[in-house]
Design a protein around this motif. Structure first.
Motif, short mmCIF file in Angstrom:
data_model
loop_
_atom_site.label_atom_id
_atom_site.label_comp_id
_atom_site.label_asym_id
_atom_site.label_seq_id
_atom_site.Cartn_x
_atom_site.Cartn_y
_atom_site.Cartn_z
N PRO A 154 0.85 -1.20 0.00
CA PRO A 154 0.00 0.00 0.00
C PRO A 154 0.88 1.25 0.00
O PRO A 154 1.79 1.39 0.83
N THR A 155 0.59 2.15 -1.03
CA THR A 155 1.39 3.37 -1.17
C THR A 155 0.47 4.58 -1.11
O THR A 155 -0.55 4.61 -1.80
N LYS A 156 0.86 5.54 -0.33
CA LYS A 156 0.06 6.77 -0.16
C LYS A 156 0.73 7.90 -0.94
O LYS A 156 1.96 8.02 -0.97
N TYR A 157 -0.14 8.74 -1.63
CA TYR A 157 0.35 9.89 -2.39
C TYR A 157 -0.26 11.14 -1.78
O TYR A 157 -1.44 11.17 -1.43
N THR A 158 0.59 12.17 -1.72
CA THR A 158 0.13 13.47 -1.22
C THR A 158 0.63 14.55 -2.17
O THR A 158 1.74 14.48 -2.71
N LEU A 159 -0.26 15.53 -2.44
CA LEU A 159 0.08 16.66 -3.32
C LEU A 159 0.38 17.88 -2.43
O LEU A 159 -0.42 18.24 -1.57
N HIS A 160 1.52 18.52 -2.70
CA HIS A 160 1.97 19.65 -1.87
C HIS A 160 2.07 20.89 -2.75
O HIS A 160 2.61 20.85 -3.86
N THR A 161 1.55 22.00 -2.26
CA THR A 161 1.61 23.29 -2.97
C THR A 161 2.18 24.34 -2.01
O THR A 161 1.92 24.34 -0.82
N GLU A 162 2.98 25.27 -2.64
CA GLU A 162 3.54 26.39 -1.88
C GLU A 162 3.37 27.64 -2.72
O GLU A 162 3.94 27.75 -3.82
N ILE A 163 2.55 28.60 -2.22
CA ILE A 163 2.34 29.87 -2.93
C ILE A 163 3.37 30.85 -2.40
O ILE A 163 3.38 31.16 -1.21
N TRP A 164 4.22 31.36 -3.35
CA TRP A 164 5.33 32.17 -2.90
C TRP A 164 4.88 33.54 -2.39
O TRP A 164 5.45 34.06 -1.42
N ASP A 165 3.94 34.13 -2.99
CA ASP A 165 3.55 35.48 -2.55
C ASP A 165 2.92 35.48 -1.16
O ASP A 165 3.18 36.36 -0.33
N THR A 166 2.12 34.50 -0.87
CA THR A 166 1.40 34.46 0.40
C THR A 166 2.02 33.47 1.38
O THR A 166 1.57 33.39 2.53
N HIS A 167 3.06 32.73 0.95
CA HIS A 167 3.68 31.70 1.79
C HIS A 167 2.65 30.73 2.34
O HIS A 167 2.74 30.30 3.50
N GLN A 168 1.67 30.43 1.51
CA GLN A 168 0.62 29.51 1.92
C GLN A 168 0.98 28.13 1.41
O GLN A 168 1.16 27.91 0.21
N ASN A 169 1.09 27.14 2.35
CA ASN A 169 1.41 25.76 1.99
C ASN A 169 0.20 24.88 2.24
O ASN A 169 -0.49 25.00 3.25
N GLN A 170 -0.01 23.96 1.30
CA GLN A 170 -1.14 23.04 1.42
C GLN A 170 -0.67 21.63 1.07
O GLN A 170 0.20 21.43 0.22
N THR A 171 -1.25 20.66 1.81
CA THR A 171 -1.00 19.24 1.54
C THR A 171 -2.34 18.58 1.33
O THR A 171 -3.24 18.66 2.19
N TYR A 172 -2.44 17.89 0.18
CA TYR A 172 -3.71 17.23 -0.19
C TYR A 172 -3.45 15.73 -0.23
O TYR A 172 -2.60 15.25 -1.03
N LYS A 173 -4.16 14.98 0.66
CA LYS A 173 -4.02 13.53 0.69
C LYS A 173 -4.94 12.91 -0.36
O LYS A 173 -6.09 13.33 -0.53
N LEU A 174 -4.41 11.89 -0.99
CA LEU A 174 -5.15 11.25 -2.08
C LEU A 174 -5.57 9.84 -1.68
O LEU A 174 -4.84 9.15 -0.93
N PRO A 175 -6.66 9.38 -2.16
CA PRO A 175 -7.07 7.99 -1.92
C PRO A 175 -6.07 7.03 -2.58
O PRO A 175 -5.37 7.40 -3.53
N PRO A 176 -5.99 5.79 -2.08
CA PRO A 176 -5.06 4.82 -2.68
C PRO A 176 -5.37 4.61 -4.17
O PRO A 176 -6.53 4.51 -4.58
N GLY A 177 -4.32 4.57 -4.98
CA GLY A 177 -4.46 4.30 -6.40
C GLY A 177 -4.82 5.49 -7.25
O GLY A 177 -4.85 5.40 -8.49
N VAL A 178 -5.10 6.64 -6.68
CA VAL A 178 -5.47 7.84 -7.45
C VAL A 178 -4.20 8.62 -7.78
O VAL A 178 -3.37 8.86 -6.90
#
Length: 836
Positions: A154-178
């Motif tokens: 089982p492998t988990k994937y997460t999408l990470h974003t960093e907005i430079w102007d606002t220094h806003q970081n987000q992590t989005y967890k994904l369901p398995p296989g997506v």
């Protein structure tokens, strides 16, 4: 007191619970280095059996190991109790397996176990890309590839974003296989750059993709733009002006600079022109001018847009526009077919043409003029048409015509077309045509080596459409022996392809072949007809399949026939003859037959017919014999009638005329037999006629009377020589010599009939070769002249042969004839003397 009992009860209950817990504990435990291992790595496990295990009961313990259902070797640990065992797996190659510890007993008991999983650590995600959607709700969708190797874990994937102007970081967890995720509008800013990456993680490790930095607006795929108008540019030939805008959902970007791409194609082409026109950093409110197009030509136009390096939008719908017209330029390629007219010194001409690579119509409504004058005018015009061909007649003395293209802006320079007399020379030996692909045919030919050969013309036309407008052609060089022809060829339709040799002084005889782009089985099978039956044979015929139902080139006809007892027989028929003879058939047997027609694309069977061969009919035989007899009888009757109607000619041809001494007449022989014999000769073989005079003297028992004598004398009194006298003599039966019973006779040959004028040359006298003796007379009786006596006059002597001393010579007598050569005439003189 009561409290004491309560304490005692609680102690007893505690002891019972402890006893139950001890009974529920496993007899052994298994310990491993890890329950998740790398695929193919070694695994070590230890099993420890409890001292108080009820399965042992103080006995010696023997421990075994199993991996799933397979036993694996083990070894005892270094202790005296022998209740500890160790198992080593050198390479664990199962994605998931159960390792159990067992005690040998009856039966073997599993006392402990553990599940081990194996796999690989995740690969770093690849091909990360994101696209902004500006159509409805603005979103940013990112997708990636997980890698080619399967982790088996089982492998988990997460999408990470960093907005430079606002220094806003987000992590989005994904369901398995997506492997994709859509970021909502709150998670990004359209015109602010941001960093995006993906991380993958499982029990054996983690990996991170390469990060991308983008501005969401530059990742937006716009809707297809809209062309507002396509119009000409004033006073500029070959130019079109485009006005355009964005879609309604993206009209708010009309003040931003975008990149634009434009493509064109003419109305008679299905392919868009390459390369396309690229316009950078243009606002939607600005128009676009495109030049260097064909004059007076209608174009279809499409556009698409993007922002900086964002994906291109889809192409817009097509809009059309027409450039300014100018006079046509360039020359036309032509092909002329000439044939002689039924009128003398007139030629029938079919002229075809098409634009060359240099020709430009430069207008929409283009027509063509064929004229005998270089400058087209009404006086020498032969035809004016919008088609690509023209038919006309010309006198044979005219050697060339001129072809011009005309539109609303002017006329092109005339193309000179020479007229050559048709020639009967042949140079093409054979020709073949085979499909090249779905739209073309490969035509190949062989030709003779001729010095004045300058090239070839390959002509093709649909055989089901005989109109001249469907004829197409290509000009080939004299060094070519093949050509790929491309056009709107239809499958299962016949095309006639001809190759003409071009000489310096004319066009030679062509070779023609029929071809199909694709073939299939015919649409119909002709009906079999019984033409003739005789003895044990039968002849079957059928009509030709219509051209529009053949669907290919007919390769063969096969006739299958059989009776109720025999096997199936197959006869192949010649496609050109369309008939077949079935031989050695049994009489009084019912036969069945059907036909199969084949092309290169398939075969089709026809309907079954029934027939039988009748035995020979006796009545029919009798009728044949009767008819034959009647025919022979009619032939014999006709032959006999012909013989009777031509009996004289047939008699003269098959039975030559031989005089009968016993039944002859000088007059009849001469006038009838001899002349007829001579006249019956063929005209081609006719020579100068020979006239014969015959004298026959039969026995004369009594002396002729005065009247009879007068008959003789009267008939001969106006003759001048023997030939004439003999011709006038009557038949006198019963005359014979006085001393013998033999019949003397002789033949006198003269060159003209009795009623003809006297001959210029003397007669020829032929002595008789008969073996019969002449009149027996005394030697002293040899009269020299023959006397013709009148009734009341003195005797007249007339000399017929030789010199005469006692009489006056007859005029015209031949003095060279000797009297002694004609003894029968001496006998004639003697008879005359006796009569006196």
């Amino acid at each position: 007191m009561i409290s004491t009992w309560i304490v005692i009860a609680m102690v007893v209950a505690f002891v019972n619970v402890a006893r139950n817990e001890a009974d529920m504990q496993p007899c052994a435990t298994v310990q491993t280095s890890s329950s998740v291992v790398l695929m193919g790595s070694p695994v070590t496990a230890i099993c420890v059996v409890r001292e108080d295990c009820p399965l042992v009961n103080g006995q010696a313990v023997r421990i075994e190991w199993r991996l799933n259902n397979r036993f694996i070797p083990s070894s005892s640990a270094a202790n005296e109790s022998a209740r500890v065992s160790e198992a080593v797996i050198s390479s664990f190659n199962h994605t998931r397996a159960s390792l159990t510890c067992c005690i040998q007993s009856s039966p073997t008991q599993v006392v402990a176990g553990v599940e081990i999983r194996a796999g690989y650590p995740p690969e770093a995600p690849r091909n990360l890309s994101c696209q902004t959607n500006l159509t409805t709700s603005n979103t940013l969708t990112c997708s990636w590839d997980s890698g080619q190797q399967e982790t088996h874990l089982p492998t988990k994937y997460t999408l990470h974003t960093e907005i430079w102007d606002t220094h806003q970081n987000q992590t989005y967890k994904l369901p398995p296989g997506v492997q994709h995720y859509t970021i909502p509008r709150s998670g990004f800013v359209l015109f602010s750059e941001m960093k995006i990456y993906v991380k993958a993680e499982n029990d054996l490790g983690e990996a991170t993709s390469a990060s991308i930095i983008l501005e969401p607006i530059s990742a937006a795929k716009f809707d297809p733009p809209k062309i507002l108008k396509v119009q000409v540019v004033p006073k500029r030939y070959g130019c079109l002006r485009l006005s355009w805008s964005l879609s309604q959902h993206q009209s708010w970007m009309r003040d931003y600079r975008l990149n634009l791409e434009v493509r064109f194609r003419t109305t008679d082409s299905s392919q868009w022109r390459e390369p396309t026109v690229f316009v950078s950093r243009i606002r939607p409110s600005r128009h676009v001018d495109k030049c260097h197009l064909l004059h007076g030509t209608q174009y279809f136009v499409q556009i698409r847009v993007r922002y900086q390096q964002s994906p291109w939008s889809e192409w817009s719908s097509s809009e059309s526009g027409v450039t300014l017209e100018s006079a046509p330029t360039g020359r036309l390629d032509s092909w002329m077919k000439v044939s002689e007219d039924h009128m003398p010194k007139q030629l029938n001409i079919h002229l075809f043409w098409k634009p060359s690579k240099q020709f430009r119509a430069n207008g929409q409504n283009v027509s063509y003029i064929v004229s005998v004058q270089k400058v087209p005018g009404e006086k020498g015009k032969l035809c004016s048409t919008r088609e690509n061909y023209c038919t006309f007649q010309l006198p044979g003395r005219i050697k060339k015509v001129y072809l011009s293209a005309v539109n609303a802006a002017g006329k092109s320079s005339p193309t000179e077309v020479r007229i050559y007399q048709p020639t009967a020379r042949a140079a093409i030996l054979n020709i073949t045509a085979i499909p090249q692909d779905e739209r073309s045919l490969l035509v190949q030919w062989r030709s003779k080596v001729i010095s004045n050969l300058v090239g070839y013309v390959v002509e093709w036309k649909p055989l089901l459409k005989p109109e001249l407008s469907h004829i197409q052609y290509e000009i080939a060089d004299k060094n070519q022996s093949g050509l790929v022809i491309t056009g709107s060829f239809e499958p299962y339709k016949p095309y006639g392809i001809s190759v003409y040799p071009r000489f310096k002084d004319g066009i030679g005889l062509p070779q023609t072949v029929n071809a199909y782009l694709r073939q299939k089985a015919p649409s119909m099978v002709p009906k079999i007809q019984i033409k003739k039956t005789w003895k044990s044979h039968i002849e079957l015929t059928w009509d030709e399949i219509p051209l529009d139902q053949r669907n290919g080139i007919i390769q063969n006809y096969k006739i299958f026939y059989w009776d109720e007892k025999g096997p199936i027989n197959i006869v192949h028929a010649d496609p050109k003859e369309r008939k077949v003879i079935l031989k050695h058939l049994s009489t009084m047997s019912l036969y069945e037959a059907f036909m199969m027609v084949s092309t290169a694309g398939g075969s089709l069977n026809g309907s079954t017919i029934h027939f039988e061969v009748e035995p020979f009919d006796a009545v029919a035989g009798v009728m044949i014999v009767i008819a034959t007899g009647v025919g022979l009888s009619l032939l014999i009757i006709f032959t006999v009638l012909t013989c009777f109607s031509k009996h004289k000619r047939l008699k003269g041809h098959f039975w030559p005329v031989v005089p009968d001494p016993a039944n002859s007449s000088i007059k009849r022989w001469t006038s009838e037999s001899t002349q007829v014999c001579c006249e019956d000769q063929n005209e081609s073989n006719r020579r100068d006629p020979i006239y014969l005079s015959h004298l026959s003297f039969l026995d004369l028992p009594v002396k002729l009377s005065k009247e009879e004598d007068d008959l003789w004398l009267n008939s001969a009194e106006d003759t001048s020589d023997l030939g004439e006298s003999i011709c006038g003599s009557p038949f006198i039966p019963g005359y014979s010599g006085s001393h013998s019973d033999s019949v003397p006779y002789a033949t006198v040959i003269f060159s003209s009939p009795c009623n003809s004028p006297p001959p210029k040359e003397p007669h020829i006298y032929l002595r008789s070769e008969s073996t019969q003796p002449l009149l027996e007379t005394e030697e002293s009786f040899s009269p020299k002249c023959y006397q013709n006596m009148g009734s009341d006059e003195m005797p007249r002597e007339q000399c017929f042969f030789g010199p005469c001393h006692d009489c006056v010579p007859n005029v015209g007598a031949d003095p060279g004839i000797v009297w002694d050569d004609f003894p029968f005439l001496r006998a004639l003189a003697m008879n005359d003397a006796q009569n006196d």
